[in-house]
Design a protein around this motif. Structure first.
Motif, PDB file in Angstrom:
ATOM      1  N   ASP A 169     -22.149   6.806 -18.556  1.00 13.16           N
ATOM      2  CA  ASP A 169     -21.568   8.140 -18.962  1.00 13.16           C
ATOM      3  C   ASP A 169     -20.337   8.782 -18.402  1.00 13.16           C
ATOM      4  OD1 ASP A 169     -23.780   8.034 -21.124  1.00 13.16           O
ATOM      5  OD2 ASP A 169     -24.973   9.021 -19.739  1.00 13.16           O
ATOM      6  N   ALA A 170     -20.551   8.803 -17.118  1.00  9.94           N
ATOM      7  CA  ALA A 170     -19.484   9.701 -16.216  1.00  9.94           C
ATOM      8  C   ALA A 170     -19.039   8.746 -15.123  1.00  9.94           C
ATOM      9  CB  ALA A 170     -19.564  10.952 -15.860  1.00  9.94           C
ATOM     10  N   PRO A 171     -17.806   7.825 -15.280  1.00 10.33           N
ATOM     11  CA  PRO A 171     -17.814   7.038 -13.880  1.00 10.33           C
ATOM     12  C   PRO A 171     -16.914   7.842 -12.989  1.00 10.33           C
ATOM     13  CG  PRO A 171     -15.961   6.849 -15.621  1.00 10.33           C
ATOM     14  CD  PRO A 171     -16.989   7.768 -16.453  1.00 10.33           C
ATOM     15  N   PRO A 172     -17.129   7.377 -11.569  1.00  6.45           N
ATOM     16  CA  PRO A 172     -16.723   8.147 -10.579  1.00  6.45           C
ATOM     17  C   PRO A 172     -15.047   8.286 -10.807  1.00  6.45           C
ATOM     18  CG  PRO A 172     -17.346   6.005  -9.811  1.00  6.45           C
ATOM     19  CD  PRO A 172     -17.887   6.323 -11.125  1.00  6.45           C
ATOM     20  N   ARG A 173     -14.434   9.451 -10.276  1.00  3.77           N
ATOM     21  CA  ARG A 173     -12.895   9.643 -10.479  1.00  3.77           C
ATOM     22  C   ARG A 173     -12.395   9.666  -9.267  1.00  3.77           C
ATOM     23  NH1 ARG A 173     -12.008   8.967 -15.823  1.00  3.77           N
ATOM     24  NH2 ARG A 173      -9.885   9.582 -15.333  1.00  3.77           N
ATOM     25  N   SER A 174     -13.049   9.305  -8.030  1.00  3.60           N
ATOM     26  CA  SER A 174     -12.443   9.339  -6.805  1.00  3.60           C
ATOM     27  C   SER A 174     -13.173   8.425  -5.856  1.00  3.60           C
ATOM     28  CB  SER A 174     -12.254  10.650  -6.207  1.00  3.60           C
ATOM     29  OG  SER A 174     -13.663  11.165  -5.711  1.00  3.60           O
ATOM     30  N   ILE A 175     -12.332   8.032  -4.615  1.00  5.36           N
ATOM     31  CA  ILE A 175     -13.010   7.157  -3.805  1.00  5.36           C
ATOM     32  C   ILE A 175     -14.279   7.730  -3.141  1.00  5.36           C
ATOM     33  CG2 ILE A 175     -12.735   6.034  -1.456  1.00  5.36           C
ATOM     34  CD1 ILE A 175     -11.603   4.632  -3.669  1.00  5.36           C
ATOM     35  N   PRO A 176     -14.363   9.101  -2.878  1.00  2.26           N
ATOM     36  CA  PRO A 176     -15.570   9.664  -2.358  1.00  2.26           C
ATOM     37  C   PRO A 176     -16.668   9.695  -3.390  1.00  2.26           C
ATOM     38  CG  PRO A 176     -13.624  11.047  -1.517  1.00  2.26           C
ATOM     39  CD  PRO A 176     -13.133  10.055  -2.661  1.00  2.26           C
ATOM     40  N   THR A 201      -7.366  -5.166  -1.279  1.00  2.89           N
ATOM     41  CA  THR A 201      -6.460  -4.024  -2.010  1.00  2.89           C
ATOM     42  C   THR A 201      -7.427  -2.933  -1.959  1.00  2.89           C
ATOM     43  OG1 THR A 201      -4.947  -5.492  -3.326  1.00  2.89           O
ATOM     44  CG2 THR A 201      -5.536  -3.312  -4.329  1.00  2.89           C
ATOM     45  N   PHE A 202      -8.758  -3.256  -2.359  1.00  6.07           N
ATOM     46  CA  PHE A 202      -9.645  -2.181  -2.139  1.00  6.07           C
ATOM     47  C   PHE A 202      -9.766  -1.489  -0.897  1.00  6.07           C
ATOM     48  CE2 PHE A 202     -14.118  -0.451  -1.545  1.00  6.07           C
ATOM     49  CZ  PHE A 202     -14.209   0.320  -2.431  1.00  6.07           C
ATOM     50  N   LEU A 203      -9.635  -2.173   0.450  1.00  9.49           N
ATOM     51  CA  LEU A 203      -9.799  -1.511   1.571  1.00  9.49           C
ATOM     52  C   LEU A 203      -8.489  -0.429   1.574  1.00  9.49           C
ATOM     53  CD1 LEU A 203     -10.556  -4.520   3.735  1.00  9.49           C
ATOM     54  CD2 LEU A 203     -12.062  -2.839   2.849  1.00  9.49           C
ATOM     55  N   LYS A 204      -7.129  -0.921   1.128  1.00  9.68           N
ATOM     56  CA  LYS A 204      -6.062  -0.156   1.271  1.00  9.68           C
ATOM     57  C   LYS A 204      -6.328   1.021   0.325  1.00  9.68           C
ATOM     58  CE  LYS A 204      -3.161  -3.512   0.172  1.00  9.68           C
ATOM     59  NZ  LYS A 204      -2.122  -4.273  -0.396  1.00  9.68           N
ATOM     60  N   GLN A 205      -6.700   1.042  -0.856  1.00 11.71           N
ATOM     61  CA  GLN A 205      -7.098   2.022  -1.821  1.00 11.71           C
ATOM     62  C   GLN A 205      -8.040   2.987  -0.897  1.00 11.71           C
ATOM     63  OE1 GLN A 205      -5.853   2.806  -4.817  1.00 11.71           O
ATOM     64  NE2 GLN A 205      -6.883   4.506  -4.696  1.00 11.71           N
ATOM     65  N   ALA A 206      -9.185   2.686  -0.541  1.00 17.38           N
ATOM     66  CA  ALA A 206     -10.169   3.665   0.199  1.00 17.38           C
ATOM     67  C   ALA A 206      -9.583   4.230   1.291  1.00 17.38           C
ATOM     68  CB  ALA A 206     -11.107   2.664   0.553  1.00 17.38           C
ATOM     69  N   LEU A 207      -8.567   3.371   2.211  1.00 15.63           N
ATOM     70  CA  LEU A 207      -8.212   3.943   3.319  1.00 15.63           C
ATOM     71  C   LEU A 207      -6.977   5.001   2.853  1.00 15.63           C
ATOM     72  CD1 LEU A 207      -7.709   3.795   6.412  1.00 15.63           C
ATOM     73  CD2 LEU A 207      -5.905   2.024   6.067  1.00 15.63           C
ATOM     74  N   LEU A 208      -6.398   4.889   2.099  1.00 10.20           N
ATOM     75  CA  LEU A 208      -5.265   5.864   1.625  1.00 10.20           C
ATOM     76  C   LEU A 208      -5.996   7.148   1.205  1.00 10.20           C
ATOM     77  CD1 LEU A 208      -2.866   3.793  -0.423  1.00 10.20           C
ATOM     78  CD2 LEU A 208      -2.161   5.098   1.362  1.00 10.20           C
ATOM     79  N   ALA A 209      -7.167   7.137   0.476  1.00  5.47           N
ATOM     80  CA  ALA A 209      -7.814   8.124   0.122  1.00  5.47           C
ATOM     81  C   ALA A 209      -8.796   8.838   1.159  1.00  5.47           C
ATOM     82  CB  ALA A 209      -8.984   7.784  -1.102  1.00  5.47           C
ATOM     83  N   LEU A 210      -8.959   8.057   2.365  1.00  7.56           N
ATOM     84  CA  LEU A 210      -9.991   8.663   3.263  1.00  7.56           C
ATOM     85  C   LEU A 210      -9.114   9.166   4.640  1.00  7.56           C
ATOM     86  CD1 LEU A 210     -12.782   6.096   2.937  1.00  7.56           C
ATOM     87  CD2 LEU A 210     -13.015   8.378   2.098  1.00  7.56           C
ATOM     88  N   THR A 211      -8.321   8.439   5.106  1.00  7.71           N
ATOM     89  CA  THR A 211      -7.461   8.632   6.286  1.00  7.71           C
ATOM     90  C   THR A 211      -6.954  10.041   6.244  1.00  7.71           C
ATOM     91  OG1 THR A 211      -6.357   7.895   8.144  1.00  7.71           O
ATOM     92  CG2 THR A 211      -5.420   7.600   5.580  1.00  7.71           C
ATOM     93  N   GLU A 212      -6.668  10.741   7.485  1.00 11.38           N
ATOM     94  CA  GLU A 212      -5.732  11.961   7.501  1.00 11.38           C
ATOM     95  C   GLU A 212      -4.530  11.770   8.108  1.00 11.38           C
ATOM     96  OE1 GLU A 212      -8.014  14.466  10.243  1.00 11.38           O
ATOM     97  OE2 GLU A 212      -9.777  14.861   8.699  1.00 11.38           O
TER      98      GLU A 212
END
Length: 401
Positions: A169-176, A201-212
């Protein structure tokens, strides 16, 4: 690269090819020199739609320019790069077996660093102005590296998530949020195993979202504290993997396998690097008609893919002619057609005639696709030097599972 980039185009005006010469500033001389040549195009051969499109290109360049285009199917572009590098080491500077390569990212960087590229030539293709590079600088940059005319764009891609709306019904809209969703729906999501392109590519996407330290990803990896920058990624994956398909103990080999798991109902959520791919799969009856696509709220990785000519290619005129045809409105429109491939164009619609733009009209049958304005923010690819260390670190942590 180690050689000078200050060479004027005029200094490259006459270039030998199979006993003939051509002038890049005289396109008719290029196509004339290309006649009768066999162009060996090393390109990924893992998708039937892509292969069928390249077969069509071969038919067209044969009919129009008397070029025999041979698709040399590779599982990884690095295979072609390694071959050119070996030829250079052996002193083969004129009789290379590779005439054209489909590449980007770390493979372009490797060829650039090792002086394996012919050029510059790309911006002298008659169709290159149709990309409107002044308004679309991404056609002049490859994973942060300036292209400088050593490869020509011919397609673009962006991470796109897709799900079965009959199950979700409601897919996740962010990496967290993806982590929370996966833990609430165990076994219904996964990602391909690195070094498969889509997995990395998934690793890079997640890293961009998570790293400071996102800015560190756009500079060479040896200028950063790798452990500090990537620590949030490994902490995230440690929590995510137990909730994945097969509890993260095995992974799909690539995007096609992940799509098959979606089609079989084993997964409820997946992702692709071709925004139109879910819609195309629905039209091919590979995915259910309840499939829907979306982009994460804070954007997803996207890039342009290119073709390049090795420094020692035997059939440079033929390769140039093929590269220019790939940028033609006709070839670009066919490539974007959902029923054929669905790979997005690099042409700027403002540079085309109304009749040419009409050929790019979105297929109205594909409600599962996203029209271009819905794609949201496109995140730039990190510097290519990050790819190998990320893959190595992933293997050390999870590869033996």
């Amino acid at each position: 690269m180690t050689y000078s980039r200050g060479l004027l185009v005029a200094a490259l005006s006459l270039l030998p090819t199979m006993g003939q010469a051509y002038e890049l500033s005289n396109w008719e001389s290029v196509t004339e020199a290309a006649r009768g040549q066999t162009v060996y195009w090393n390109a990924w051969g893992g998708d039937p739609r892509t292969n069928a499109y390249i077969d069509w290109v071969a038919e067209q360049v044969d009919k129009r320019y008397a070029i025999d285009l041979e698709h040399v199917k590779v599982g990884d572009t690095g295979e072609a790069v390694t071959r050119v590098l070996a030829e250079k080491a052996a002193g083969n500077d004129e009789q290379g077996a590779v005439d054209l390569i489909w590449l980007n990212g770390e493979n372009f960087a490797a060829m650039k660093d090792n002086d394996l590229l012919y050029g510059p030539w790309a911006e002298q293709l008659p169709h290159f102005p149709l990309t409107a590079p002044e308004q679309n600088p991404e056609v002049r940059e490859d994973f942060t590296l300036p292209v400088e005319g050593y490869e020509a764009p011919w397609g673009r891609a962006q991470i796109t998530f897709y799900y079965d709306s009959a199950r979700v019904d409601a897919p996740p809209r962010s990496i967290p949020a993806l982590l929370d969703w996966a833990r609430a729906h165990p076994g219904r999501f996964t990602y391909p195993q690195p070094p498969a392109f889509l997995g990395t590519t998934f690793l890079k996407q997640a890293l961009l979202a998570l790293t400071e330290h996102r800015e560190a990803l756009y500079a060479p990896v040896d200028e950063a504290d790798f452990e500090s920058v990537t620590a949030p990624l490994w902490a995230y994956l440690d929590r995510l993997h137990p909730a994945l398909w097969r509890e993260g103990e095995s992974f799909p080999a690539g995007g096609p396998q992940m799509r098959q798991l979606m089609g079989d109902g084993a997964l409820s959520l997946a992702f692709t690097f071709t925004p139109s791919a879910p819609a195309a799969a629905v039209l091919d009856y590979q995915l259910p008609p309840t499939t829907r696509s979306y982009i994460l709220d804070d954007g997803t990785l996207g890039n342009v893919h290119f073709v390049a000519i090795p420094f020692n290619a035997q059939h440079k005129a033929g390769a140039l002619t093929v590269a220019n045809f790939l940028l033609s409105p006709e070839a670009q429109a066919r490539k974007q057609d959902l029923s054929l491939w669905g790979d997005a164009t690099v042409l700027d619609m403002s540079r085309l005639s109304p009749e040419q733009r009409e050929a790019f009209a979105r297929d109205g049958r594909a409600a599962e696709s996203l029209p271009p304005p819905s794609l949201g923010e496109t995140l730039r690819e990190p510097h290519p030097s990050w790819i190998e260390p990320l893959e190595k670190a992933w293997r050390q942590r999870y590869g033996a599972q």
